[in-house]
Design an enzyme around this catalytic site. Structure first.
Site, PDB file in Angstrom:
ATOM      1  N   ASN A   4       0.640  -1.158   0.157  1.00 11.50           N
ATOM      2  CA  ASN A   4      -0.103  -0.040  -0.015  1.00 11.50           C
ATOM      3  C   ASN A   4       0.806   1.166   0.137  1.00 11.50           C
ATOM      4  O   ASN A   4       2.041   1.131   0.174  1.00 11.50           O
ATOM      5  CB  ASN A   4      -1.044  -0.193   1.360  1.00 11.50           C
ATOM      6  CG  ASN A   4      -0.319  -0.168   2.323  1.00 11.50           C
ATOM      7  OD1 ASN A   4       0.454   0.858   2.761  1.00 11.50           O
ATOM      8  ND2 ASN A   4      -0.612  -1.052   3.304  1.00 11.50           N
TER       9      ASN A   4
ATOM     10  N   ASP B 272      -4.213  -6.266   5.205  1.00 12.93           N
ATOM     11  CA  ASP B 272      -4.980  -7.156   5.833  1.00 12.93           C
ATOM     12  C   ASP B 272      -5.242  -8.499   5.233  1.00 12.93           C
ATOM     13  O   ASP B 272      -6.093  -9.364   6.054  1.00 12.93           O
ATOM     14  CB  ASP B 272      -6.518  -6.262   5.439  1.00 12.93           C
ATOM     15  CG  ASP B 272      -6.500  -5.150   6.428  1.00 12.93           C
ATOM     16  OD1 ASP B 272      -5.891  -4.767   7.442  1.00 12.93           O
ATOM     17  OD2 ASP B 272      -7.248  -3.827   5.931  1.00 12.93           O
TER      18      ASP B 272
ATOM     19  N   LYS C 183       8.667 -17.743  -9.766  1.00 11.21           N
ATOM     20  CA  LYS C 183       7.848 -16.773 -10.362  1.00 11.21           C
ATOM     21  C   LYS C 183       6.751 -17.308 -11.231  1.00 11.21           C
ATOM     22  O   LYS C 183       6.804 -18.242 -12.001  1.00 11.21           O
ATOM     23  CB  LYS C 183       8.861 -16.099 -11.329  1.00 11.21           C
ATOM     24  CG  LYS C 183       8.563 -14.726 -11.932  1.00 11.21           C
ATOM     25  CD  LYS C 183       9.397 -14.153 -12.802  1.00 11.21           C
ATOM     26  CE  LYS C 183       8.597 -12.972 -13.550  1.00 11.21           C
ATOM     27  NZ  LYS C 183       9.492 -12.642 -14.444  1.00 11.21           N
TER      28      LYS C 183
ATOM     29  N   ASP D 157      -3.490 -10.309  12.915  1.00 14.43           N
ATOM     30  CA  ASP D 157      -3.666  -8.834  13.360  1.00 14.43           C
ATOM     31  C   ASP D 157      -2.736  -8.696  14.285  1.00 14.43           C
ATOM     32  O   ASP D 157      -2.966  -9.024  15.663  1.00 14.43           O
ATOM     33  CB  ASP D 157      -4.878  -8.798  13.631  1.00 14.43           C
ATOM     34  CG  ASP D 157      -5.440  -7.407  14.054  1.00 14.43           C
ATOM     35  OD1 ASP D 157      -4.474  -6.594  14.448  1.00 14.43           O
ATOM     36  OD2 ASP D 157      -6.480  -7.091  13.568  1.00 14.43           O
ATOM     37  N   ILE D 158      -1.655  -7.822  14.190  1.00 10.36           N
ATOM     38  CA  ILE D 158      -0.641  -7.654  15.206  1.00 10.36           C
ATOM     39  C   ILE D 158      -1.165  -7.017  16.300  1.00 10.36           C
ATOM     40  O   ILE D 158      -0.868  -7.234  17.544  1.00 10.36           O
ATOM     41  CB  ILE D 158       0.732  -6.870  14.474  1.00 10.36           C
ATOM     42  CG1 ILE D 158       1.150  -7.625  13.264  1.00 10.36           C
ATOM     43  CG2 ILE D 158       1.804  -6.822  15.823  1.00 10.36           C
ATOM     44  CD1 ILE D 158       2.083  -6.726  12.377  1.00 10.36           C
TER      45      ILE D 158
ATOM     46  N   PHE E 186      -3.748   2.645  15.303  1.00  7.48           N
ATOM     47  CA  PHE E 186      -3.983   3.579  14.412  1.00  7.48           C
ATOM     48  C   PHE E 186      -5.318   3.206  13.327  1.00  7.48           C
ATOM     49  O   PHE E 186      -5.503   2.034  13.498  1.00  7.48           O
ATOM     50  CB  PHE E 186      -3.003   4.019  13.618  1.00  7.48           C
ATOM     51  CG  PHE E 186      -2.196   5.226  14.062  1.00  7.48           C
ATOM     52  CD1 PHE E 186      -1.282   5.143  15.087  1.00  7.48           C
ATOM     53  CD2 PHE E 186      -2.422   6.417  13.347  1.00  7.48           C
ATOM     54  CE1 PHE E 186      -0.792   6.256  15.766  1.00  7.48           C
ATOM     55  CE2 PHE E 186      -1.582   7.488  13.872  1.00  7.48           C
ATOM     56  CZ  PHE E 186      -0.996   7.611  14.884  1.00  7.48           C
TER      57      PHE E 186
ATOM     58  N   LYS F 191     -13.365  -0.735  16.829  1.00  9.06           N
ATOM     59  CA  LYS F 191     -12.032  -0.743  16.654  1.00  9.06           C
ATOM     60  C   LYS F 191     -11.506  -1.124  18.201  1.00  9.06           C
ATOM     61  O   LYS F 191     -10.669  -1.889  18.490  1.00  9.06           O
ATOM     62  CB  LYS F 191     -11.125   0.007  15.870  1.00  9.06           C
ATOM     63  CG  LYS F 191     -10.376  -0.622  15.120  1.00  9.06           C
ATOM     64  CD  LYS F 191      -9.534   0.045  13.976  1.00  9.06           C
ATOM     65  CE  LYS F 191     -10.344  -0.071  12.829  1.00  9.06           C
ATOM     66  NZ  LYS F 191     -10.091   0.646  11.619  1.00  9.06           N
TER      67      LYS F 191
ATOM     68  N   LYS G 262     -10.288  -4.740  18.934  1.00  6.55           N
ATOM     69  CA  LYS G 262      -8.631  -4.981  18.911  1.00  6.55           C
ATOM     70  C   LYS G 262      -8.200  -5.245  20.540  1.00  6.55           C
ATOM     71  O   LYS G 262      -7.465  -5.862  20.844  1.00  6.55           O
ATOM     72  CB  LYS G 262      -7.860  -3.959  18.508  1.00  6.55           C
ATOM     73  CG  LYS G 262      -8.413  -3.422  16.990  1.00  6.55           C
ATOM     74  CD  LYS G 262      -7.439  -4.196  16.064  1.00  6.55           C
ATOM     75  CE  LYS G 262      -7.484  -3.730  14.651  1.00  6.55           C
ATOM     76  NZ  LYS G 262      -6.916  -4.212  13.505  1.00  6.55           N
TER      77      LYS G 262
END
Ligand code: C5P
Length: 402
Positions: free
Chosen positions: A211, A279, A289, A305-306, A323, A337, A341
């Site tokens: 990203n 995600d 390859k 999900d750390i 965040f 969240k 979390k």
């Protein structure tokens, strides 16, 4: 609090047009009650006179290493030992090149080479000189000696050209020096982990999904934590940014690696999860390859999900902060969240707004607290470095309460 008070600064002025700004720098440092001694290089004396420097710094100005008077009165070793810090402003590409190679052919470069002190370098030169491959290499070299680089800034230069190369503003230099002394004065040791940047989720050995995260906000938070005397580990996905050499820096690619390094870095007092972790990851990672003559069908699965896992870890830090980037329902999504979390704070930014978020130098964030007695807060649009300072101020207050 003024952390520069009574500090001894050895200022080296080398020969660039920005040398006139050093007179202002001396004035500001003396106002902050620093004691200043100055070395003027031969080039420096072409731009400012020893007399003006001596009158502003209220101290003797040193220049020629071979001066019999200087050598009996003060030698290059004792001049360096006297200082709490050596500041080179402006630093021309010539003095940077000499320092990178250990060339000590005048008093300034000899003092630097013989120094056991922290050295701050404020480059100032034409944009082409700044961008020249040799200068870039020299900067990397002196960074590897733990010299800290302040600036340069972007803007119009004395020669009329435009770009990177202007000496950093005096205010900015003062803040960097103040931060440095602040980090040394704070002896209550907290430990922090910060994650930053994107992750890469591999499809095959050469392709990946990632990203646009630059890592800027996370790097600024790590820097601010360190400046406040907190021992900081920065775990970063691929980013062009270079962290402060005093920060423990761990480079990773994938979310799995980021999680592993985070667990290995525990315990800590505060963990701030700024990274834009992928995600999803590809289910069947191809060892070879993938050939383009085949149809490409990729299956994805949820990534680790750390933030969630660390919030449940037996070694959970005292304060866990996540965040969240949202485009709508900032309040509702962030409260959900927090619950989902299991972290203590969520710092949310509305990424639908222009000029903030990915790759920008600016951000605007809302802070949501698990503690129902504490109301939500907004830090209005400002530099990411200021957002970082604001967050760290709140972190320190909270850690001192826990
Ligand atoms: O669920 P969402 O991606 O919106 O959560 C964002 C927060 O969770 C950020 O703090 C991010 O660093 C963290 N996160 C994580 N591991 C993931 C996804 C997000 O630690 N796989």
């Amino acid at each position: 609090m003024n952390f520069l008070e009574k500090k001894k600064i050895l200022l080296i002025i080398s020969g660039g047009i920005a040398a006139y700004k050093s007179l202002d720098l001396i004035r500001s440092l003396t106002k902050l009650q620093c004691e200043i001694k100055t070395i003027l290089t031969k080039g420096g004396t072409e731009f400012v006179t020893p007399l003006s420097v001596a009158s502003l710094s209220k101290n003797k100005v040193y220049s020629d290493i071979y001066s019999a008077e200087n050598e009996t009165e003060i030698d290059h070793i004792s001049l360096s030992r006297w200082a709490d810090l050596i500041l080179i402003a402006p630093a021309t590409s010539n003095i940077i090149a000499k320092m990178s190679q250990g060339i000590s052919d005048d008093l300034a470069t000899t003092v630097v080479q013989a120094s056991n002190k922290n050295i701050f370098v404020c480059p100032a030169m034409n944009v082409r000189m700044w961008e020249h491959a040799s200068n870039k290499q020299n900067i990397e070299k002196i960074k590897s000696y733990n010299y800290r680089i302040i600036g340069p800034f972007n803007g119009e230069m004395a020669c009329g050209e435009y770009g990177d190369g202007r000496m950093a503003d005096i205010e900015y230099i003062l803040k960097e020096l103040d931060n440095f002394f602040k980090s040394k004065s704070n002896n209550k040791k907290f430990r922090a982990i910060v994650t930053a940047g994107p992750t890469r989720e591999y499809i095959d050995p050469v392709r990946y999904i990632s990203n646009r995260s630059s890592g800027k906000q996370g790097y600024e938070i790590a820097k601010s934590l360190f400046n406040n005397g907190i021992e900081t580990t920065l775990i970063s996905g691929p980013s062009k940014l270079i962290p402060d050499p005093n920060i423990n820096f761990l480079k990773v690619n994938t979310a799995e690696e980021m999680y592993k390094k985070t667990v290995e870095s525990l315990p800590c007092d505060v963990a701030i999860f700024c990274a834009a972790v992928g995600d999803f990851k590809v289910k069947n990672l191809s060892e070879d390859k993938i050939k383009k003559n085949k149809d490409l069908n990729l299956d994805f699965e949820k990534n680790i999900d750390i933030l969630k896992l660390i919030s449940k870890n037996n070694n959970k830090p005292k304060l866990v902060i996540g965040f969240s980037a949202e485009t709508s329902n900032l309040h509702l999504n962030s409260k959900q969240k927090l619950q989902n979390k299991g972290c203590d704070w969520i710092i949310a930014n509305d990424v639908s707004k222009k000029d903030i978020g990915f790759d920008s130098d600016f951000n605007e964030v809302s802070i949501f607290y698990k503690d129902k007695n504490v109301g939500d807060e907004i830090i209005p649009k400002t530099y990411k470095s200021v957002v970082a300072d604001e967050i760290v101020k709140r972190v320190i207050n909270q850690l001192n309460l826990i």
